[in-house]
Design a protein around this motif. Structure first.
Motif, mmCIF file in Angstrom:
data_model
loop_
_atom_site.group_PDB
_atom_site.id
_atom_site.type_symbol
_atom_site.label_atom_id
_atom_site.label_comp_id
_atom_site.label_asym_id
_atom_site.label_seq_id
_atom_site.Cartn_x
_atom_site.Cartn_y
_atom_site.Cartn_z
ATOM 1 N N ALA A 185 -17.910 -12.542 4.734
ATOM 2 C CA ALA A 185 -19.081 -11.714 4.419
ATOM 3 C C ALA A 185 -20.369 -12.409 4.855
ATOM 4 C CB ALA A 185 -19.122 -11.404 2.929
ATOM 5 N N ARG A 186 -20.468 -13.719 4.572
ATOM 6 C CA ARG A 186 -21.671 -14.451 4.988
ATOM 7 C C ARG A 186 -21.832 -14.418 6.507
ATOM 8 N NH1 ARG A 186 -19.927 -18.154 1.004
ATOM 9 N NH2 ARG A 186 -18.896 -19.404 2.612
ATOM 10 N N ALA A 187 -20.718 -14.623 7.220
ATOM 11 C CA ALA A 187 -20.793 -14.688 8.682
ATOM 12 C C ALA A 187 -20.944 -13.310 9.317
ATOM 13 C CB ALA A 187 -19.536 -15.379 9.228
ATOM 14 N N THR A 188 -20.174 -12.352 8.866
ATOM 15 C CA THR A 188 -20.131 -11.036 9.507
ATOM 16 C C THR A 188 -21.341 -10.180 9.165
ATOM 17 O OG1 THR A 188 -17.715 -11.114 9.451
ATOM 18 C CG2 THR A 188 -18.725 -8.977 9.852
ATOM 19 N N ASN A 189 -21.735 -10.176 7.904
ATOM 20 C CA ASN A 189 -22.873 -9.338 7.500
ATOM 21 C C ASN A 189 -24.182 -9.814 8.098
ATOM 22 O OD1 ASN A 189 -21.110 -7.803 5.991
ATOM 23 N ND2 ASN A 189 -21.601 -8.797 4.051
ATOM 24 N N HIS A 190 -24.216 -11.083 8.494
ATOM 25 C CA HIS A 190 -25.443 -11.626 9.093
ATOM 26 C C HIS A 190 -25.178 -12.130 10.519
ATOM 27 C CE1 HIS A 190 -27.229 -11.414 5.089
ATOM 28 N NE2 HIS A 190 -26.149 -12.004 4.626
ATOM 29 N N ALA A 191 -24.218 -11.511 11.174
ATOM 30 C CA ALA A 191 -23.831 -11.957 12.516
ATOM 31 C C ALA A 191 -25.010 -11.908 13.482
ATOM 32 C CB ALA A 191 -22.691 -11.085 13.041
ATOM 33 N N ASP A 192 -25.143 -12.968 14.265
ATOM 34 C CA ASP A 192 -26.142 -13.035 15.323
ATOM 35 C C ASP A 192 -25.594 -12.271 16.535
ATOM 36 O OD1 ASP A 192 -27.874 -13.651 17.351
ATOM 37 O OD2 ASP A 192 -27.831 -15.828 17.037
#
Length: 479
Positions: free
Chosen positions: A456-463
């Motif tokens: 969730a941390r990585a995907t929801n704020h994906a660059d």
């Protein structure tokens, strides 16, 4: 004549309907078409009709985040889930986007046009929501002697509508989620049901109703209560998974204690519910209100842990010489994987080997422009990951429009290190097809960790500039 659409979604199950909702929410200017091979929606929940069919995940995490669940139970049967999916599609208008009886067999990306050509359709962006198993052909363990057996053999995936097992001796072969569901559901009508397993599975008794969620719905608006209950249950499932991975011996002992308490037998717990692997090396099975253990305790069902030799006229003969008498054998022996719905995926006419692609945030595959794949969690509720993926797809489509670009393609660097199958768990159906799967690295964005908090941390704020190459078809401009 080729039909044009902006976004083409393949599959009208939970994933496809969820993706259509998120895409239309973010990009109402785009045309969206959903292709479904069958004559109705809901995917798994319309296909499976075996006794007791239900979800192992609670409905608050399985349900769509945008449509609150109104029922009383948290562990819900397949028919209720199917009706919920149908109502959601009708109320959101997504049912009008579906083209039934349209089986997709091939998809070819045309670089010059910047479009996918898919069995009579031409789309700017393709979203595959096909699940990951073969709907027509379940796994066949090929037990010898089937022609010798005097009774009937059925697979849960192909359950006959008119099958009557009342008063019959039933042997259910398997120990996974399907077997754990079928055995107590059949035990009430059959003469006796035996669950025959080669290897035990961890089974956890869990209340059918979520008293906290039901209390929340009395105090809060429906949408708020649903979101809070969903967050609570996601956190609870994540904590259970993390505890099992970090403290396997302690969790093994705790699970054993639960089996002893519900069956009343330490012998049964140690013989039939003590797998040789650590908790969550394979999926943990759920017994709502401990129904499987109740059936064992009252004698309507039993478990035999042994290897099969062959079928014989009167039943199933084991390697130790024992024969389990049976009138009906249910082969709950698992699924057969079919990646991307078995679609022949090509790029400019050249076939693509999926095992040579790398996943980008579990959503796109390297070397395949304007294509997204929706695969849910295998250690948590499917919809939790499916919705995470759908929202990322919506962001990507939004950026295409905002940047004035036509094409987005994941380009994996050469130094990713050791790669593993992107669905990396020890379940038999996954191991059998691991060599065919797209790969995943140990770090984002080229990873999917089956860890909802990290994902969730990585995907929801994906660059969207990290690993993705953006371009225009007409001018060859890259961003």
């Amino acid at each position: 004549m080729t039909q044009l659409t902006d976004v083409l979604i393949v599959g009208a199950g939970i994933s496809g309907i969820n993706a259509a909702y998120r895409i239309r929410q973010a990009r109402p200017d785009l045309t969206v078409t959903i292709l479904e091979a069958r004559d109705t929606m809901a995917g798994t929940w319309d296909l499976f009709r075996y006794p007791g069919v239900r979800s192992d995940s609670d409905i608050f995490t399985l349900a769509f985040p945008f449509r609150p669940w109104q029922g009383r139970d948290a562990i819900v049967g397949g028919e209720e889930i199917r009706e919920y999916v149908l109502r959601t599609a009708r109320e959101t208008g997504i049912d009008q986007l579906i083209r039934y009886g349209t089986r997709v067999t091939s998809a070819d990306w045309n670089s010059a046009e910047g479009r996918w050509h898919v069995d009579g359709y031409s789309a700017r962006f393709l979203v595959l929501c096909t699940g990951y198993y073969d709907y027509e052909n379940p796994h066949d363990p090929e037990i010898p002697g089937t022609s010798d057996f005097a009774g009937e053999i059925v697979h849960p995936q192909l359950w006959p509508e008119d099958l009557d097992y009342t008063g019959r001796r039933v042997v259910v072969v398997g120990s996974g989620a399907t077997a754990v569901t079928v055995v107590p559901a059949m035990a009430g009508r059959a003469e006796h049901v035996t669950m025959l397993q080669r290897t035990p599975t961890y089974v956890l008794a869990r209340p059918r109703r979520d008293v906290v969620a039901n209390a929340l719905r009395k105090l809060l608006p429906a949408g708020t209560a649903h979101r809070v209950a969903r967050a609570k249950n996601i956190l609870g499932q994540w904590l259970l998974y993390r505890l099992c991975r970090r403290y396997p011996d302690r969790m093994r002992a705790l699970l054993r204690k639960g089996v002893v308490a519900t069956t009343g037998s330490a012998e049964i717990a140690d013989r039939d519910f003590a797998p040789p692997y650590a908790p969550w090396d394979q999926r943990l099975c759920i017994a709502p209100d401990g129904d499987l253990f109740t059936a064992i305790r009252n004698g309507s069902a039993s478990v035999v842990t042994a290897s099969i030799d062959r079928f014989v006229p009167e039943g199933v003969r084991l390697e130790d010489g024992r024969v389990l008498p049976a009138d009906l054998v249910v082969t709950a022996t698992g699924l057969r994987l079919k990646l991307l719905g078995g679609i022949d995926v090509r790029r400019d006419g050249a076939p693509v080997d999926l095992s040579e692609t790398v996943t980008w945030h579990g959503t796109m595959l390297s070397g395949l422009p304007n294509l997204a794949v929706c695969i849910g969690y295998i250690n948590l509720s499917w919809t939790v990951r499916a919705d995470m993926t759908a929202r990322l797809i919506a962001r990507i489509l939004g950026h295409l429009g905002e940047a004035g670009m036509d094409v987005v393609e994941p380009v994996a660097p050469a130094d990713l290190g050791e790669l593993a199958p992107f669905m990396d768990m020890q379940s038999g159906y996954l191991r059998r097809s691991a060599h065919l799967m797209p790969r995943a690295a140990g770090h984002y964005p080229w990873s999917i960790r089956q860890d909802v908090m990290a994902d969730a941390r990585a995907t929801n704020h994906a660059d969207l500039t990290d690993g993705l190459c953006w371009s225009k078809v007409s001018q060859g401009v890259r961003a």
